[in-house]
Design a protein around this motif. Sequence first.
Motif, PDB file in Angstrom:
ATOM      1  N   LEU A  77       0.826  -1.203   0.000  1.00  0.00           N
ATOM      2  CA  LEU A  77       0.000   0.000   0.000  1.00  0.00           C
ATOM      3  C   LEU A  77       0.862   1.255   0.000  1.00  0.00           C
ATOM      4  CD1 LEU A  77      -2.775   1.344   0.165  1.00  0.00           C
ATOM      5  CD2 LEU A  77      -2.655   1.110   2.664  1.00  0.00           C
ATOM      6  N   LEU A 109       1.636   6.867  -6.755  1.00  0.00           N
ATOM      7  CA  LEU A 109       0.622   7.875  -7.109  1.00  0.00           C
ATOM      8  C   LEU A 109       1.149   9.285  -6.840  1.00  0.00           C
ATOM      9  CD1 LEU A 109      -2.584   6.141  -5.667  1.00  0.00           C
ATOM     10  CD2 LEU A 109      -2.078   6.563  -8.084  1.00  0.00           C
ATOM     11  N   ALA A 110       1.856   9.453  -5.728  1.00  0.00           N
ATOM     12  CA  ALA A 110       2.369  10.775  -5.369  1.00  0.00           C
ATOM     13  C   ALA A 110       3.438  11.247  -6.347  1.00  0.00           C
ATOM     14  CB  ALA A 110       2.937  10.741  -3.947  1.00  0.00           C
ATOM     15  N   LEU A 123       0.922   4.153  -2.886  1.00  0.00           N
ATOM     16  CA  LEU A 123       0.695   5.574  -2.597  1.00  0.00           C
ATOM     17  C   LEU A 123       1.883   6.422  -3.035  1.00  0.00           C
ATOM     18  CD1 LEU A 123      -0.946   5.302   0.957  1.00  0.00           C
ATOM     19  CD2 LEU A 123      -2.078   5.811  -1.226  1.00  0.00           C
TER      20      LEU A 123
END
Length: 368
Positions: A31, A38-39, A35
Amino acid sequence: MGIAETYSRGREFAIERPFALVLGVIAAYLLGDLLLGLATGQTQFADIGSLAWDGLMRGLVIGLAGIGLSMTYSILNFANFSHGDYITAGAFSGWSTTYLLAGLGRADIGALMLVGAGGSVYGGTLGIGMLSTPLAVIAGIVVAGGFTILLSLAVDRTIFKPIRDEGGITLLITSIGVAFALRYLMQFVFGSDVRGTTAQPPSVGLYLVDGTVFIDAHDITLLVIASGLMLGVHLLLQRTKLGKAMRAMADNEDLARITGIPTERVVRSTWIIGGGLTGIAGYMFILWKGTLGFNDGWLLLLLIFAAVILGGIGSIYGAITGGLVIGLTASMSVLWIPSAFARAAAFVVMIVILLVKPSGLFSGRSTA
């Protein structure tokens, strides 16, 4: 709760359930990596959405086909390795019907009935699709289910029934022989080439923050039919006398006989329901992915077994849930690993979950 008590409970949990702790750490790492992607822009929301949708479609096929396998195990007490070739048989019978109806008068009947063996005719050329040839597709779905029911009843009557009292191992080995016989019979009749079956259907775009997820008519068809059939199985098991008889026989066959339950009728109904769902799953799988080969069901069988084991052997709801987990894992795993290892990732997830919950997600509750 003080720090000392929190530490003490955490330590006890780590000692008593180490695999659960490892699973939690792995999930947290994946996870966090997602993330971070995505960032930094390395991963797009649209990519995640597309893979999740693909996994849902794959999971619905696996779950739908897994119902029949789970019913066979819970009621007849053996793992049917010919189940994968029932999937392929249903697919070929259904697509033969679809080709025949869609191409009648436009191509040779023999080529149509052989689903364009040897490149004699192509589904794209015939314009086959849910929107372009709906009657041909619907007829193919019905024939796929019906043919697989007849096939499963015929195999049971001539092969499985005479040796049913010999035990699960004998039936299992016999089912492997049936699988090979069916597979190479289909290869002999339809050929070994993989052929395209459909024209490219129009799609609808769902716009996300950074891209678009495309959904076409075949996806929606699979979603509606699979969901409807799964709901139908639930209602049958919970609301009908047949469903209660099936659950009773799955729990204790000897007691079911003593109480007057017609066990042979239950066995026949198991093959009818399981065979119909399996054949339709095979047809819908080909409609969704757009290609057909004689080995499709065999390759899918390992994932179906993984789903059934993960959900809890003998549990219908477990097979459905396990199918969705396996399908989503196989698709979503490419966010972290090369696509060539996607199938392996599904099996790794199955093993890790079973280490935490050995009896499966639904704790092995039979039939329902």
